[in-house]
Design an enzyme around this catalytic site. Structure first.
Site, short mmCIF file in Angstrom:
data_model
loop_
_atom_site.label_atom_id
_atom_site.label_comp_id
_atom_site.label_asym_id
_atom_site.label_seq_id
_atom_site.Cartn_x
_atom_site.Cartn_y
_atom_site.Cartn_z
N GLU A 102 0.85 -1.19 0.00
CA GLU A 102 0.00 0.00 0.00
C GLU A 102 0.88 1.24 0.00
O GLU A 102 0.40 2.35 0.19
CB GLU A 102 -0.95 -0.02 1.18
CG GLU A 102 -0.30 -0.11 2.53
CD GLU A 102 -1.33 -0.14 3.66
OE1 GLU A 102 -1.47 -1.21 4.26
OE2 GLU A 102 -1.98 0.87 3.93
N HIS A 126 -3.28 -9.54 12.34
CA HIS A 126 -2.61 -8.37 11.75
C HIS A 126 -2.18 -7.50 12.93
O HIS A 126 -2.98 -7.24 13.84
CB HIS A 126 -3.56 -7.61 10.82
CG HIS A 126 -3.05 -6.25 10.47
ND1 HIS A 126 -1.80 -6.07 9.95
CD2 HIS A 126 -3.60 -5.01 10.60
CE1 HIS A 126 -1.59 -4.76 9.77
NE2 HIS A 126 -2.68 -4.11 10.15
N CYS A 184 -3.60 -3.28 4.45
CA CYS A 184 -2.78 -4.34 5.07
C CYS A 184 -3.29 -5.73 4.75
O CYS A 184 -2.66 -6.73 5.12
CB CYS A 184 -2.77 -4.15 6.58
SG CYS A 184 -2.29 -2.50 7.05
#
Ligand code: CAA
Length: 388
Positions: A81, A236, A113
């Site tokens: 990203e 994450h 993400c």
């Protein structure tokens, strides 16, 4: 019998410079415990001018790929990203730098993400769809930038993960059922004209936890799985405290023994993330690597993985550790890599942060400072990056 497909090799690269977050706290007039306990981070990788998402990805991959791998990879998926080009895929630069088979598909994917998880699942689908395909290279590479003295500053970081996806994988066989959920929300984004991200901080954390709730319950409804089926659950990790909140949320109704064992594995799975910071697409997989290198779970232990990309997409998926996972996942010694880094003062970090490449087509020559990197950015000319 369903053929096993999953992660056969995993590599990692992070810049050779870091910031101590206690020093940052003092400089920003904040209690260091806010950063170390409230956020759950100790150090943060700082990217120098001679590294970018392309060189970091190539540096992560070069450590794990053999000559046979380079010849047999027929798809390269680059997830980021913080990419360097609106059009050209970062995968093409990596293909040339590493000398990967030209009869390969090379592309870039983006969804904050979540990108590396999209790439991983696409790699699995590619191997299912193409019986003659052997290996797919998945790269997740990012520089997380919010800005000097912003609320997000403590959650910056930089690094890349490289994963070789094959049949009969030696690290983690991925199970085919997963649960995912997507919704157009504005919790974190980066407009094309900005080199730093915008985040609605508290709202973004609420969305992360809401998406976790949704996909975990969907996964349970699809499979009848229970939390006790998993030896570890990975998250994450934008910063470790948020993963911890996720773990507490899904284990709230579990017995104390299960809560404690999942917490012990979570702690092992975030050792590296505490020292690197957020690497966006690669963060979940850095957490996997941290578990692989710091835990001694038995073969066939089942892992649950929660991927979240702002904007937003969430996915809960699973895999089982393979018999040789402990040997095969040691190709890169992450603890040693982190110990060898050079500490920057806060003012040195700010200087690094404010360095920029030319945007007017003029020439710039960059003096290499990443001593342990195989690949680095040599400079720019005519709006093109020159790699060595
Ligand atoms: N000792 C111990 N703890 C302390 C403390 C002290 N002296 N002072 C404060 N704390 C605690 C607070 O109580 C709080 O804990 P809880 O979250 O449990 O309530 C914690 O430290 C953080 O404090 P604040 O909420 O006041 O922190 P903040 O307003 O400075 O912002 C942040 C924190 C929102 C994470 C900010 O750093 C930010 O915006 N980061 C970027 C956005 C982000 O990472 N979002 C994550 C979800 S989005 C995603 O996952 C995608 C992605 O990767 C970006």
């Amino acid at each position: 019998m369903i053929e096993k497909i999953g992660i056969d090799k995993i590599g990692f690269y992070t810049p050779e410079f870091y910031l101590d977050l206690t020093e940052l706290a003092h400089e920003r007039d904040v209690d260091p415990n806010k950063f170390k306990i409230g956020i759950g981070q100790d150090e943060q990788a700082v990217v120098p001018l001679d590294q970018d998402v392309v060189t970091m990805a190539a540096n992560a991959a070069v450590k794990i790929l053999s000559a046979d791998d380079l010849a047999e990879i027929d798809e390269i998926i680059f997830a980021t990203e913080s990419g360097i080009d609106q059009s050209k895929a970062g995968a093409l630069y990596v293909q040339r730098l590493l000398g990967i088979n030209p009869r390969a598909r090379a592309l870039e994917v983006k969804e904050a993400c979540y990108g590396a998880t999209a790439a991983l699942q696409t790699a699995v689908d590619h191997l299912i769809a193409h019986a003659d395909s052997q290996k797919v290279l998945v790269l997740g590479s990012d520089v997380a930038r919010y800005g000097v003295a912003t609320a997000g500053e403590v959650t910056q970081g930089a690094g890349a993960v490289a994963m070789l996806v094959t049949r009969q994988p030696r690290i983690l066989a991925l199970e085919r059922t997963s649960a995912y959920f997507s919704e157009d929300i504005m919790d974190f984004w980066r407009p094309n004209y900005s080199d730093t991200a915008f985040a609605k901080g508290k709202y973004s954390t609420e969305q992360y936890l809401r998406f976790l709730d949704l996909v975990w319950h969907d996964y349970q409804a699809k499979t009848s799985a229970e939390l006790a089926d998993f030896a570890a659950v990975l998250f994450h990790i934008p910063y470790t405290k948020l993963g911890l909140k996720g773990l507490r949320q899904i284990s709230a109704d579990s017995n104390t023994e299960l809560q404690e064992s999942l917490l012990a594995q979570f702690t092992k799975a975030t050792v590296f993330n505490r020292r690197v910071g957020n690497i966006y697409t690669g963060s979940l997989y850095l957490s996997l690597l941290s578990l692989l290198q710091n835990s001694d779970l038995p073969a066939n232990a089942r892992l649950g993985l929660f991927s979240y990309g702002s904007g937003a997409v969430g996915e809960f998926f699973t895999g089982t550790l393979q018999p040789r996972y402990q040997d095969v996942s040691q190709q890169v010694n992450v603890a040693e890599m982190l110990d060898q880094r050079q500490k920057l003062s806060v003012s040195e970090y700010e200087t690094f942060f404010n360095q920029a490449l030319p945007t007017d087509g003029s020439e710039m020559v960059i003096t290499p400072i990443s001593k342990n990197a195989t690949f680095y950015l040599q400079g720019m000319t005519d709006h093109q990056r020159l790699y060595k």
